[in-house]
Enzyme design. Structure first.
Site, PDB file in Angstrom:
ATOM      1  N   SER A  73      -0.482  11.049   0.612  1.00  0.00           N
ATOM      2  CA  SER A  73      -0.746   9.718   0.297  1.00  0.00           C
ATOM      3  C   SER A  73      -1.779   9.738  -1.249  1.00  0.00           C
ATOM      4  O   SER A  73      -2.376   8.629  -0.796  1.00  0.00           O
ATOM      5  CB  SER A  73      -2.044   9.051   1.093  1.00  0.00           C
ATOM      6  OG  SER A  73      -1.783   7.281   1.272  1.00  0.00           O
ATOM      7  N   GLY A 101       0.804  -0.867  -0.063  1.00  0.00           N
ATOM      8  CA  GLY A 101       0.187   0.135  -0.305  1.00  0.00           C
ATOM      9  C   GLY A 101       0.674   1.194  -0.099  1.00  0.00           C
ATOM     10  O   GLY A 101       1.814   1.866  -1.093  1.00  0.00           O
ATOM     11  N   SER A 102       0.776   2.376   0.239  1.00  0.00           N
ATOM     12  CA  SER A 102       0.902   3.461   1.032  1.00  0.00           C
ATOM     13  C   SER A 102       2.406   3.760   1.636  1.00  0.00           C
ATOM     14  O   SER A 102       3.289   4.503   0.442  1.00  0.00           O
ATOM     15  CB  SER A 102       0.523   4.701   1.498  1.00  0.00           C
ATOM     16  OG  SER A 102      -0.508   4.542   1.138  1.00  0.00           O
ATOM     17  N   THR A 103       3.450   2.683   1.536  1.00  0.00           N
ATOM     18  CA  THR A 103       4.443   2.317   2.099  1.00  0.00           C
ATOM     19  C   THR A 103       5.155   2.465   0.594  1.00  0.00           C
ATOM     20  O   THR A 103       6.224   2.979   0.449  1.00  0.00           O
ATOM     21  CB  THR A 103       4.945   1.458   3.199  1.00  0.00           C
ATOM     22  OG1 THR A 103       4.615   0.315   2.360  1.00  0.00           O
ATOM     23  CG2 THR A 103       3.878   1.639   4.006  1.00  0.00           C
TER      24      THR A 103
END
Length: 167
Positions: free
Chosen positions: A78, A24-26
């Site tokens: 994000s 995901g966003s990482t």
């Protein structure tokens, strides 16, 4: 015997090296760093977010509407549409080469049992939707240790280190 093996395996399993998940966003950090390093983006690059981006036959959504933003702001917000555009601008082959350089095509080599590897689509099997969603960490599966090592390399002048166990 199979139940006992499954039980013992789960009891000794280390999720950080044995489980894979969509980061995901990482993963937006990896996409942004790859774009900046490859030259497909720079400090002046701007990305528009009206809450979604249309790619192929899909509308890929964002959690907000961010308007015009830099790549730094897109990571901070994000923003899925911006990071999808970052990946599309980079192209599948270039992005894949950076995914490889960040170590996602190999195990980390940590001295722990049961380390598994990621699932990364080849650039030749990656359509525009796959490429766009990979830009914000979906459609790729990595171990927690792989993402940790990759993000740590950003603070280590781009040097990817093999993790070590210490007392």
């Amino acid at each position: 015997p199979e139940e006992q093996t499954d039980y013992l395996s789960s009891m000794w399993k280390i999720s950080a090296v044995s489980d894979i998940y969509e980061p995901g966003s990482t993963f937006k950090l990896i996409a942004a760093a790859s774009a900046l390093e490859s030259g497909s983006a720079d400090g002046g690059s701007r990305y528009y977010c009206d809450g979604s981006i249309h790619v192929g036959n899909y509308n890929l959504r964002c959690m907000g509407v961010h308007g015009m933003q830099s790549i730094v702001e897109a990571v901070g917000n994000s923003c899925n549409p911006a990071m999808a555009q970052v990946a599309l601008d980079m192209g599948a082959e270039t992005f894949y080469s950076y995914i490889d350089m960040f170590g996602f095509n190999d195990k980390t080599g940590v001295d722990l049992p049961g380390e598994t590897n990621s699932i990364v689509k080849s650039p030749y099997n990656m359509g525009d939707v796959d490429l766009a969603t990979t830009g914000y960490g979906q459609g790729i599966a990595v171990t927690p240790l792989q993402i940790l090592c990759a993000v740590n390399s950003l603070g280590n002048h781009g040097v990817l280190m093999k993790p070590k166990l210490v007392d």
